[in-house]
Design a protein around this motif. Sequence first.
Motif, PDB file in Angstrom:
ATOM      1  N   ALA A 143      11.571   9.573  -1.824  1.00  0.00           N
ATOM      2  CA  ALA A 143      11.215   8.268  -1.256  1.00  0.00           C
ATOM      3  C   ALA A 143      11.231   7.194  -2.337  1.00  0.00           C
ATOM      4  CB  ALA A 143       9.843   8.346  -0.589  1.00  0.00           C
ATOM      5  N   ALA A 144      10.704   7.525  -3.518  1.00  0.00           N
ATOM      6  CA  ALA A 144      10.681   6.545  -4.608  1.00  0.00           C
ATOM      7  C   ALA A 144      12.082   6.173  -5.053  1.00  0.00           C
ATOM      8  CB  ALA A 144       9.881   7.102  -5.783  1.00  0.00           C
ATOM      9  N   VAL A 145      12.993   7.141  -5.053  1.00  0.00           N
ATOM     10  CA  VAL A 145      14.379   6.854  -5.434  1.00  0.00           C
ATOM     11  C   VAL A 145      15.019   5.885  -4.452  1.00  0.00           C
ATOM     12  CG1 VAL A 145      16.664   7.890  -5.730  1.00  0.00           C
ATOM     13  CG2 VAL A 145      14.681   9.004  -6.711  1.00  0.00           C
TER      14      VAL A 145
ATOM     15  N   LEU B  98       0.832  -1.196   0.000  1.00  0.00           N
ATOM     16  CA  LEU B  98       0.000   0.000   0.000  1.00  0.00           C
ATOM     17  C   LEU B  98       0.874   1.257   0.000  1.00  0.00           C
ATOM     18  CD1 LEU B  98      -2.760   1.348   0.186  1.00  0.00           C
ATOM     19  CD2 LEU B  98      -2.671   1.072   2.681  1.00  0.00           C
ATOM     20  N   GLY B  99       1.951   1.233   0.783  1.00  0.00           N
ATOM     21  CA  GLY B  99       2.843   2.392   0.837  1.00  0.00           C
ATOM     22  C   GLY B  99       3.462   2.700  -0.512  1.00  0.00           C
ATOM     23  N   LEU B 100       3.936   1.675  -1.221  1.00  0.00           N
ATOM     24  CA  LEU B 100       4.545   1.914  -2.530  1.00  0.00           C
ATOM     25  C   LEU B 100       3.521   2.418  -3.540  1.00  0.00           C
ATOM     26  CD1 LEU B 100       7.142  -0.966  -3.158  1.00  0.00           C
ATOM     27  CD2 LEU B 100       7.507   1.355  -2.302  1.00  0.00           C
ATOM     28  N   VAL B 101       2.318   1.859  -3.518  1.00  0.00           N
ATOM     29  CA  VAL B 101       1.270   2.327  -4.442  1.00  0.00           C
ATOM     30  C   VAL B 101       1.001   3.821  -4.213  1.00  0.00           C
ATOM     31  CG1 VAL B 101      -1.177   2.128  -5.032  1.00  0.00           C
ATOM     32  CG2 VAL B 101       0.200   0.067  -4.751  1.00  0.00           C
ATOM     33  N   LEU B 102       0.877   4.211  -2.954  1.00  0.00           N
ATOM     34  CA  LEU B 102       0.615   5.612  -2.645  1.00  0.00           C
ATOM     35  C   LEU B 102       1.789   6.506  -3.064  1.00  0.00           C
ATOM     36  CD1 LEU B 102      -0.967   5.125   0.894  1.00  0.00           C
ATOM     37  CD2 LEU B 102      -2.156   5.920  -1.153  1.00  0.00           C
ATOM     38  N   ILE B 103       3.003   6.062  -2.770  1.00  0.00           N
ATOM     39  CA  ILE B 103       4.188   6.856  -3.150  1.00  0.00           C
ATOM     40  C   ILE B 103       4.275   6.978  -4.669  1.00  0.00           C
ATOM     41  CG2 ILE B 103       6.713   6.840  -3.204  1.00  0.00           C
ATOM     42  CD1 ILE B 103       6.623   5.620  -0.383  1.00  0.00           C
ATOM     43  N   PHE B 104       4.021   5.884  -5.369  1.00  0.00           N
ATOM     44  CA  PHE B 104       4.123   5.921  -6.823  1.00  0.00           C
ATOM     45  C   PHE B 104       3.107   6.891  -7.432  1.00  0.00           C
ATOM     46  CE2 PHE B 104       5.983   1.351  -7.050  1.00  0.00           C
ATOM     47  CZ  PHE B 104       7.180   1.834  -6.546  1.00  0.00           C
ATOM     48  N   GLU B 105       1.878   6.898  -6.900  1.00  0.00           N
ATOM     49  CA  GLU B 105       0.885   7.842  -7.415  1.00  0.00           C
ATOM     50  C   GLU B 105       1.274   9.278  -7.060  1.00  0.00           C
ATOM     51  OE1 GLU B 105      -2.499   9.786  -8.958  1.00  0.00           O
ATOM     52  OE2 GLU B 105      -1.345   7.988  -9.483  1.00  0.00           O
ATOM     53  N   ALA B 106       1.854   9.475  -5.885  1.00  0.00           N
ATOM     54  CA  ALA B 106       2.323  10.809  -5.506  1.00  0.00           C
ATOM     55  C   ALA B 106       3.453  11.265  -6.430  1.00  0.00           C
ATOM     56  CB  ALA B 106       2.787  10.813  -4.051  1.00  0.00           C
ATOM     57  N   VAL B 107       4.331  10.348  -6.820  1.00  0.00           N
ATOM     58  CA  VAL B 107       5.408  10.680  -7.765  1.00  0.00           C
ATOM     59  C   VAL B 107       4.819  11.069  -9.109  1.00  0.00           C
ATOM     60  CG1 VAL B 107       7.329   9.703  -9.087  1.00  0.00           C
ATOM     61  CG2 VAL B 107       7.154   9.266  -6.640  1.00  0.00           C
TER      62      VAL B 107
END
Length: 626
Positions: free
Chosen positions: A408-410, A113-122
């Motif tokens: 964060a994504a990096v 869930l955290g990665l999905v949210l971060i990816f959409e924020a990116v």
Amino acid sequence: MSRFLTYDALWKTLQALLSTAYVAFLVGQFFRPASPLTAASFHVFMATALVFAWTPLEWRGRASRMAGRLLDIAGVSLSLMVVVLYASEIFRLERRFEMIDPVLPVDILLHVLGLVLIFEAVRRSVGWSLLAVVLAFLAYAYLGPWFPGLMRFPGFDLSTQAELISMKTDGIFGVTASAAINFVFYFVLFGSVFTITGGGQLFIDLAMRMTARLKGGAAKMSLVGSALFGMVSGSAIANTTSTGVLTIPIMTRSGYSKEQAAATEAIASTGGQLMPPIMGVAAFVMSDMLGIPYVTIAAAALIPAAAFYFALYVIVDLRARKSGVGDVAPELLDIPPVIPRLHLLAAPIAMIATLVAGYSAPYAALVGTAIALVAPVLRKSTRYNIRQLFETVLDTARQMAWISAPLAAVGVVMVVATQSNLALKFVRLLSDMGTGNLYLSLLLVIFGCIIMGMGLPTVAAYIIGSLVFVPALMDLGVDRLAANLFVLYYCVLSMVTPPVALCSYAAAGIAKADANKTGLLAFGYSLVIFLVPFGFINDPHVLWQGNPAQIAVGAAGMLLATFCWAVFLIGWLRGTLTLPERGGFAILSLALVVTPTLSTGWLISVALAGCLLFWRFGLRPRFVTA
């Protein structure tokens, strides 16, 4: 209509509440820091929530608009839920043994869930380019066993991935989050306060006073204003939008095309990421990754940044003299007096003095912020409305959100690159392709940085470049700091290199110019950057290392080299250069940076450059006239 207004009002209230809580937490970190994992998890997912709050979906049509609002609400709500879940699990996460204690279902849930949210924020903050790179690395983590040859590695499953990326102070909570919390935030706060309380306008007015009456003053105003503003913002986009709204219209009225004006402002603002004392986000990440005090990095970057702006200034001056455009009309010189506002400079001066005195970068930024709040009150003409202070909270939170989600994504890329030994593989590849030749290897690294810069923000390109390219350069004997700055300089080109040229596109929007033409033109102007990094690769004195005499000679040599390079690029110096003259300036500029300072070859190059300049300024006019 009333329901939409009510929704908008509630959404603004949500933005204000989230921003206040986020800024208050980060300020509190200076006085009473939480544990690294606690601070990083709160920071990353509060920033993610803020991206959803500050960058809502704007779909057309009533049904689409309602669906977009539901997704925005879901994004904010789920991000806050992740913050709460991490807080409830933090005691266990901080005490578990890595690769020994089991990974629980809640850990998998938080990871996915955290990665999905971060990816959409990116995607919302910087677009698809960075997201595509992160997803490619994530796919490589799974598909590593199926890659042939050098790229093959065992890969890791979902459980191991969660453990490496989102359950410890690594990955999304690693060095990028640490740099944002411990460095970036304080300088973003200072830049926001200083700008909103009148300091930013003062810098622009100072630039206009200094350059407006000079030849090509319109473009020189952009350079000086962007350099001054870049000293306190470190953000190329903020620099472009703050100074560009004034300088671009003046440049277009002075004879420059819309694309030329926008490109000049874009490359000038891009240099703000290289200009001490507050450089771009990548410099703070560099400090954290290398374990080097930020003031050391800022000092090392001073002479190269000065050489960069000096070369740009020479190009602007020669272009104005060659074309006859760029002079500012007298009616545009109605500049408010700056002397009654000079006390506003106390804030950046105090911050720089605190840094030089040896205090930490966050402390220096907070000192500067406090003085930026107090100094305007000392004179009636510069006093601000107390309501403006809340604008700084909102502006700081918004900027941090747009910075922190990509950082964060990096972190995902860093984990995959480390676990797959990608850097060591590239060292072998570069060794084979470069055949052990330093300059051929440097050219390959430049090519790689520019390719990355065509699709990534500066900080993302730098982090990936530092992981992949820096070890290869160090293997060839390049100093670690010089290698990192070398990669940073070429990754900075990402701001003006199409197709993802954020500075160029921002400037083009202000000028109402063609975005792609502006990007290509700005990239052409950025060729002045190409020479500077070779200078500090060959002469560490340029990075403020050595005694004052060595530093002064190294700086003089770099300025002479960049002057010759600028003359070569423009092809004009008191008249159009002949082909041999232009070639001479190119060869001498290269010779000055590739030969060791004060060596025989370097001294001969200095002498020949002096002779060529004397010919252009003294002998040739007499010879031609005669």
